[in-house]
Write a protein that holds these residues in place. Sequence first.
Motif, PDB file in Angstrom:
ATOM      1  N   MET A 174       0.970  -1.302   0.083  1.00  0.00           N
ATOM      2  CA  MET A 174      -0.105   0.112  -0.031  1.00  0.00           C
ATOM      3  C   MET A 174       0.871   1.246   0.187  1.00  0.00           C
ATOM      4  N   VAL A 175       0.589   2.096  -0.951  1.00  0.00           N
ATOM      5  CA  VAL A 175       1.232   3.409  -0.755  1.00  0.00           C
ATOM      6  C   VAL A 175       0.917   4.270   0.074  1.00  0.00           C
ATOM      7  N   GLU A 176       1.779   4.800   0.757  1.00  0.00           N
ATOM      8  CA  GLU A 176       1.329   5.739   1.917  1.00  0.00           C
ATOM      9  C   GLU A 176       1.163   7.022   1.146  1.00  0.00           C
ATOM     10  N   PRO A 177       0.324   7.665   1.907  1.00  0.00           N
ATOM     11  CA  PRO A 177       0.034   9.385   1.172  1.00  0.00           C
ATOM     12  C   PRO A 177       1.310  10.341   1.448  1.00  0.00           C
ATOM     13  N   SER A 178       1.353  11.444   0.672  1.00  0.00           N
ATOM     14  CA  SER A 178       2.348  12.205   0.806  1.00  0.00           C
ATOM     15  C   SER A 178       1.628  13.540   1.547  1.00  0.00           C
ATOM     16  N   TRP A 179       2.406  13.843   2.084  1.00  0.00           N
ATOM     17  CA  TRP A 179       1.716  15.141   3.412  1.00  0.00           C
ATOM     18  C   TRP A 179       2.241  16.651   2.816  1.00  0.00           C
ATOM     19  N   THR A 180       1.239  17.383   2.918  1.00  0.00           N
ATOM     20  CA  THR A 180       1.715  18.944   2.908  1.00  0.00           C
ATOM     21  C   THR A 180       1.632  19.374   4.471  1.00  0.00           C
ATOM     22  N   VAL A 181       2.924  19.922   4.552  1.00  0.00           N
ATOM     23  CA  VAL A 181       2.982  20.345   6.162  1.00  0.00           C
ATOM     24  C   VAL A 181       2.853  22.024   5.969  1.00  0.00           C
ATOM     25  N   VAL A 182       2.232  22.606   6.773  1.00  0.00           N
ATOM     26  CA  VAL A 182       2.075  24.219   6.910  1.00  0.00           C
ATOM     27  C   VAL A 182       2.525  24.530   8.211  1.00  0.00           C
ATOM     28  N   VAL A 206      -2.927  17.100   4.880  1.00  0.00           N
ATOM     29  CA  VAL A 206      -2.315  18.518   5.283  1.00  0.00           C
ATOM     30  C   VAL A 206      -2.286  18.314   6.829  1.00  0.00           C
ATOM     31  N   ALA A 207      -0.916  18.712   7.115  1.00  0.00           N
ATOM     32  CA  ALA A 207      -0.441  18.880   8.580  1.00  0.00           C
ATOM     33  C   ALA A 207      -0.071  20.170   8.848  1.00  0.00           C
ATOM     34  N   ALA A 208      -0.857  20.749  10.005  1.00  0.00           N
ATOM     35  CA  ALA A 208      -0.403  22.057  10.646  1.00  0.00           C
ATOM     36  C   ALA A 208       0.569  21.600  11.827  1.00  0.00           C
ATOM     37  N   LEU A 209       1.668  22.340  11.724  1.00  0.00           N
ATOM     38  CA  LEU A 209       2.772  22.164  12.449  1.00  0.00           C
ATOM     39  C   LEU A 209       3.086  23.381  13.213  1.00  0.00           C
ATOM     40  N   THR A 215      -3.921  17.287  11.862  1.00  0.00           N
ATOM     41  CA  THR A 215      -3.948  16.957  10.644  1.00  0.00           C
ATOM     42  C   THR A 215      -5.432  16.799   9.978  1.00  0.00           C
ATOM     43  N   ALA A 216      -5.465  16.931   8.811  1.00  0.00           N
ATOM     44  CA  ALA A 216      -6.779  16.769   8.167  1.00  0.00           C
ATOM     45  C   ALA A 216      -6.530  15.754   6.595  1.00  0.00           C
TER      46      ALA A 216
END
Length: 288
Positions: free
Chosen positions: A1-9, A100-103, A144-145
């Motif tokens: 299973m391919v893991e999702p790629s995240w955008t971190v803000v 999306v991940a808010a960091l 995260t969302a």
Amino acid sequence: MVEPSWTVVVPVKRLDAAKSRLRGALDRVPHESLALALAQDTVAAALACPLVGEVLVVTADRTAAESLRALGARMVPEPPQGGLNPAFVVGAARAAGRWVAALTADLPALRPVELAAALRSAADDPGMRRFVADAPGTGTTLLTAPPGVPLSPRFGVGSAAAHAASGAVALPAVGPTLRRDVDTPADLVAAAALGLGGHTTALGLGGHTGTLLEPAAPVYGADMQGTVATFDPQLRSGTLLLDDGTQVEFPAAAFDASGLRLLRLGQRVRIEHDDAGGLTRITLPTFR
């Protein structure tokens, strides 16, 4: 299973206004250099995380933008109204349709493997927002969302409870470096014990070029006034820029005690405090 790629803000305040409680924490180190180093180590760790495809930095600070762009992050202009939550919303909008991940930008000990573990756990619930509480358990370091779900950030005083109340679910068994944000000199010592990133280490924390100092507790005058810098009407909390140049946070309890229904950015206010310096009430200057 391919893991999702995240955008971190990652929002980054203007360096001269960021991390006010750390001002003077390192001897012979400019405050702006410390604030920038915290953000650099946070962004560098996020970029090194194997699940992160892109890091978006939301900032209006030119120095921060240049430094963080050099690390590989992409810049997003800060929204006109300023504030942490609007910055997260603007960044998340640039990542529409993606994970999306808010960091927060104050995680200088963050290890990419701990961020990856948290993102991997968050992806197990594709329809749910997840969050990571900070070390004390009251704040939030990560939210995260999944695609198609609004981020709906509630960062600020008491944000862990606010995120939980909004339907986000806390992530269990999160590594300590992802929870160890830095707001005070004591937090910086705790982060150093976990192992700081290269940029913060280069300032000489615990070494020969910088000595950690514990600033005196804030002392506010009997009639200290200032202006509203940020205000979140949902959380009923925000920050004030006092007339002496100090930026302080105020909790919901201080706003609730005011009897006011709303605060406007730039509005003049007067603060009341307890013997320990904690803000207990915010009023308009004409109110007594």
